[in-house]
Design a protein around this motif. Structure first.
Motif, PDB file in Angstrom:
ATOM      1  N   LEU A 139      47.396  61.362  39.248  1.00  0.00           N
ATOM      2  CA  LEU A 139      47.207  60.033  40.271  1.00  0.00           C
ATOM      3  C   LEU A 139      46.122  60.621  41.209  1.00  0.00           C
ATOM      4  CD1 LEU A 139      50.666  59.527  40.804  1.00  0.00           C
ATOM      5  CD2 LEU A 139      49.372  58.329  39.263  1.00  0.00           C
ATOM      6  N   VAL A 140      44.678  60.620  40.679  1.00  0.00           N
ATOM      7  CA  VAL A 140      43.566  60.881  41.479  1.00  0.00           C
ATOM      8  C   VAL A 140      42.865  59.753  41.649  1.00  0.00           C
ATOM      9  CG1 VAL A 140      41.713  62.594  41.788  1.00  0.00           C
ATOM     10  CG2 VAL A 140      43.974  63.246  40.675  1.00  0.00           C
ATOM     11  N   GLU A 141      42.252  59.259  42.701  1.00  0.00           N
ATOM     12  CA  GLU A 141      41.258  58.252  43.100  1.00  0.00           C
ATOM     13  C   GLU A 141      40.028  58.652  42.176  1.00  0.00           C
ATOM     14  OE1 GLU A 141      39.238  55.890  46.704  1.00  0.00           O
ATOM     15  OE2 GLU A 141      40.458  57.832  47.063  1.00  0.00           O
ATOM     16  N   GLY A 142      39.537  57.483  41.629  1.00  0.00           N
ATOM     17  CA  GLY A 142      38.250  57.551  40.829  1.00  0.00           C
ATOM     18  C   GLY A 142      37.751  56.497  40.275  1.00  0.00           C
ATOM     19  N   ARG A 143      36.526  56.201  39.500  1.00  0.00           N
ATOM     20  CA  ARG A 143      35.967  55.223  39.129  1.00  0.00           C
ATOM     21  C   ARG A 143      36.594  54.656  38.150  1.00  0.00           C
ATOM     22  NH1 ARG A 143      30.820  54.456  40.742  1.00  0.00           N
ATOM     23  NH2 ARG A 143      30.308  53.474  38.833  1.00  0.00           N
ATOM     24  N   LEU A 144      36.559  53.270  37.958  1.00  0.00           N
ATOM     25  CA  LEU A 144      37.161  52.666  36.740  1.00  0.00           C
ATOM     26  C   LEU A 144      36.366  52.418  35.322  1.00  0.00           C
ATOM     27  CD1 LEU A 144      39.038  49.769  38.718  1.00  0.00           C
ATOM     28  CD2 LEU A 144      39.864  51.875  38.081  1.00  0.00           C
ATOM     29  N   ALA A 145      36.904  52.257  34.454  1.00  0.00           N
ATOM     30  CA  ALA A 145      36.081  52.160  33.034  1.00  0.00           C
ATOM     31  C   ALA A 145      35.234  50.831  32.730  1.00  0.00           C
ATOM     32  CB  ALA A 145      36.893  52.569  31.972  1.00  0.00           C
ATOM     33  N   PHE A 146      35.656  49.898  33.728  1.00  0.00           N
ATOM     34  CA  PHE A 146      34.819  48.585  33.687  1.00  0.00           C
ATOM     35  C   PHE A 146      34.319  48.266  35.129  1.00  0.00           C
ATOM     36  CE2 PHE A 146      39.408  47.964  33.681  1.00  0.00           C
ATOM     37  CZ  PHE A 146      39.755  47.660  35.038  1.00  0.00           C
ATOM     38  N   ASP A 147      33.398  47.120  35.093  1.00  0.00           N
ATOM     39  CA  ASP A 147      32.762  46.686  36.417  1.00  0.00           C
ATOM     40  C   ASP A 147      33.671  45.968  37.049  1.00  0.00           C
ATOM     41  OD1 ASP A 147      30.587  47.907  35.917  1.00  0.00           O
ATOM     42  OD2 ASP A 147      29.555  46.164  34.808  1.00  0.00           O
ATOM     43  N   PHE A 148      33.888  46.138  38.448  1.00  0.00           N
ATOM     44  CA  PHE A 148      34.756  44.947  39.325  1.00  0.00           C
ATOM     45  C   PHE A 148      34.097  44.725  40.579  1.00  0.00           C
ATOM     46  CE2 PHE A 148      35.519  49.612  40.170  1.00  0.00           C
ATOM     47  CZ  PHE A 148      35.787  49.397  41.478  1.00  0.00           C
ATOM     48  N   TRP A 149      34.543  43.607  41.322  1.00  0.00           N
ATOM     49  CA  TRP A 149      34.075  43.238  42.443  1.00  0.00           C
ATOM     50  C   TRP A 149      35.001  42.241  43.075  1.00  0.00           C
ATOM     51  CZ3 TRP A 149      32.641  41.874  37.552  1.00  0.00           C
ATOM     52  CH2 TRP A 149      32.804  40.569  37.092  1.00  0.00           C
ATOM     53  N   ASP A 150      34.571  42.093  44.328  1.00  0.00           N
ATOM     54  CA  ASP A 150      35.465  41.228  45.131  1.00  0.00           C
ATOM     55  C   ASP A 150      36.872  41.718  45.392  1.00  0.00           C
ATOM     56  OD1 ASP A 150      33.679  39.337  45.804  1.00  0.00           O
ATOM     57  OD2 ASP A 150      34.192  38.067  44.083  1.00  0.00           O
ATOM     58  N   GLN A 151      36.869  43.070  45.355  1.00  0.00           N
ATOM     59  CA  GLN A 151      38.377  43.773  45.475  1.00  0.00           C
ATOM     60  C   GLN A 151      38.623  43.921  47.214  1.00  0.00           C
ATOM     61  OE1 GLN A 151      35.613  45.202  44.571  1.00  0.00           O
ATOM     62  NE2 GLN A 151      35.121  47.099  45.368  1.00  0.00           N
ATOM     63  N   ARG A 152      39.795  43.522  47.324  1.00  0.00           N
ATOM     64  CA  ARG A 152      40.436  43.986  48.688  1.00  0.00           C
ATOM     65  C   ARG A 152      41.986  43.773  48.688  1.00  0.00           C
ATOM     66  NH1 ARG A 152      39.562  38.348  48.309  1.00  0.00           N
ATOM     67  NH2 ARG A 152      40.955  36.858  49.492  1.00  0.00           N
ATOM     68  N   ALA A 153      42.407  44.401  49.560  1.00  0.00           N
ATOM     69  CA  ALA A 153      43.947  44.211  49.749  1.00  0.00           C
ATOM     70  C   ALA A 153      44.521  43.542  51.160  1.00  0.00           C
ATOM     71  CB  ALA A 153      44.623  45.595  49.665  1.00  0.00           C
ATOM     72  N   GLU A 154      45.496  42.642  51.338  1.00  0.00           N
ATOM     73  CA  GLU A 154      45.841  42.093  52.599  1.00  0.00           C
ATOM     74  C   GLU A 154      47.158  42.200  52.547  1.00  0.00           C
ATOM     75  OE1 GLU A 154      45.120  37.850  53.029  1.00  0.00           O
ATOM     76  OE2 GLU A 154      44.458  37.849  50.899  1.00  0.00           O
ATOM     77  N   ALA A 155      47.761  42.086  54.092  1.00  0.00           N
ATOM     78  CA  ALA A 155      49.166  42.070  54.005  1.00  0.00           C
ATOM     79  C   ALA A 155      49.563  40.738  54.112  1.00  0.00           C
ATOM     80  CB  ALA A 155      49.471  42.508  55.465  1.00  0.00           C
ATOM     81  N   LEU A 156      50.807  40.279  53.577  1.00  0.00           N
ATOM     82  CA  LEU A 156      51.377  39.053  53.782  1.00  0.00           C
ATOM     83  C   LEU A 156      52.778  39.325  54.273  1.00  0.00           C
ATOM     84  CD1 LEU A 156      50.988  37.857  49.801  1.00  0.00           C
ATOM     85  CD2 LEU A 156      49.554  37.186  51.889  1.00  0.00           C
ATOM     86  N   SER A 157      53.515  38.116  54.665  1.00  0.00           N
ATOM     87  CA  SER A 157      54.688  38.115  55.562  1.00  0.00           C
ATOM     88  C   SER A 157      55.746  38.983  54.591  1.00  0.00           C
ATOM     89  CB  SER A 157      55.360  36.888  55.822  1.00  0.00           C
ATOM     90  OG  SER A 157      55.573  35.896  54.593  1.00  0.00           O
ATOM     91  N   GLY A 158      57.019  39.399  55.354  1.00  0.00           N
ATOM     92  CA  GLY A 158      58.013  39.953  54.342  1.00  0.00           C
ATOM     93  C   GLY A 158      57.586  41.331  53.765  1.00  0.00           C
TER      94      GLY A 158
END
Length: 260
Positions: A139-158
């Motif tokens: 479980l180590v942070e690293g690059r992915l094997a495919f391209d990606f974009w528009d990534q983000r995380a946000e909090a919701l209620s509950g």
């Protein structure tokens, strides 16, 4: 001439009956609120999740385990998949993850987006993990094997968290192997191993781009088919039907209280 005698209730009897009716009314109202709330929170079609362009996703899924949901749109023009994964961490300072496994069906080999919180109330942070094995050291942070974009995380209620991302998928393919997970252990910014309950071990499935594994009620106008027995498509409708039946009973109880 008849004399009719009417026995009146004592004040203490009236007070006891009023108190009893009031307690029943409060109990019935509490049950009604608790039953109605899940009906509107346990299906993906009731969630107002939008794409980066502020438009609805074409398809959504009530995933079969871990109280998780996936909204997605497939773009055949550039072979891309835009997703929004919604789940609740096992603890307020926990993490959620959604991944594609290009080489298998389980966790090993998964290319994962992980949203984690360092503490209760903290904004979620999105990271990527190339998971090479099943041990904690993988479980180590690293690059992915495919391209990606528009990534983000946000909090919701509950205490819910949503992961947004767009990923490049192989041209000509009609599905990918998806894996999702939730955990409750984040130490110094590092995620710990998730629990090994049956639900955690079953959080994987084939994701079909055409929406054929989505429930018939999915928003966005995508062509879908009803789920088979035990499939994600039945989870929301079963919950709604059960809650409606019990809610009807609560209404009957309320009516009997007012008649009294």
């Amino acid at each position: 001439m008849y004399l009719c005698l009417i026995k009146s209730r004592r004040p203490d009897q009236n007070l006891a009956m009023a108190s009893h009716s009031f307690l029943l009314l409060v109990l019935a109202f509490t049950c009604l609120v608790s039953l109605i709330s899940p009906v509107f929170s346990q299906t993906c079609s009731t969630q107002n999740i939008l794409t980066t362009e502020k438009t609805p996703f074409d398809t959504c899924l009530d995933l079969p385990v871990l109280d998780s949901y996936l909204h997605y749109t497939y773009n055949a023009t550039n072979s891309s998949l835009s997703i929004a994964f919604v789940a609740t961490p096992a603890r307020p300072s926990g993490w959620i993850a959604w991944a594609i496994n290009p080489t298998g069906t389980g966790m090993a080999g998964s290319q994962a987006f992980v949203a984690l919180r360092s503490g209760p109330g903290e904004a979620p942070v999105l990271r990527t993990y190339n998971i090479t094995g099943l041990s904690g050291s993988s479980l180590v942070e690293g690059r992915l094997a495919f391209d990606f974009w528009d990534q983000r995380a946000e909090a919701l209620s509950g205490n819910r968290v949503v992961i947004h991302a767009s990923v490049k998928v192989p041209a000509g393919e009609d599905s990918v192997n998806q894996v999702w997970q939730i955990g409750g252990n984040v130490t110094n910014g590092r995620i710990g191993i998730h629990p090994f309950t049956p639900a955690n071990l079953k959080s994987k499935a084939v994701l079909r781009f055409d929406g054929s594994n989505a429930p018939a009620s999915a928003p966005g106008g995508a062509s879908t088919t009803p789920g088979q027995e035990g499939s994600p498509g039945n989870a929301g409708s079963m919950t709604t039907n059960v809650n409606f039946g019990v809610s009807l009973g609560v209404f009957v109880l309320l009516g009997s209280i007012f008649v009294l």
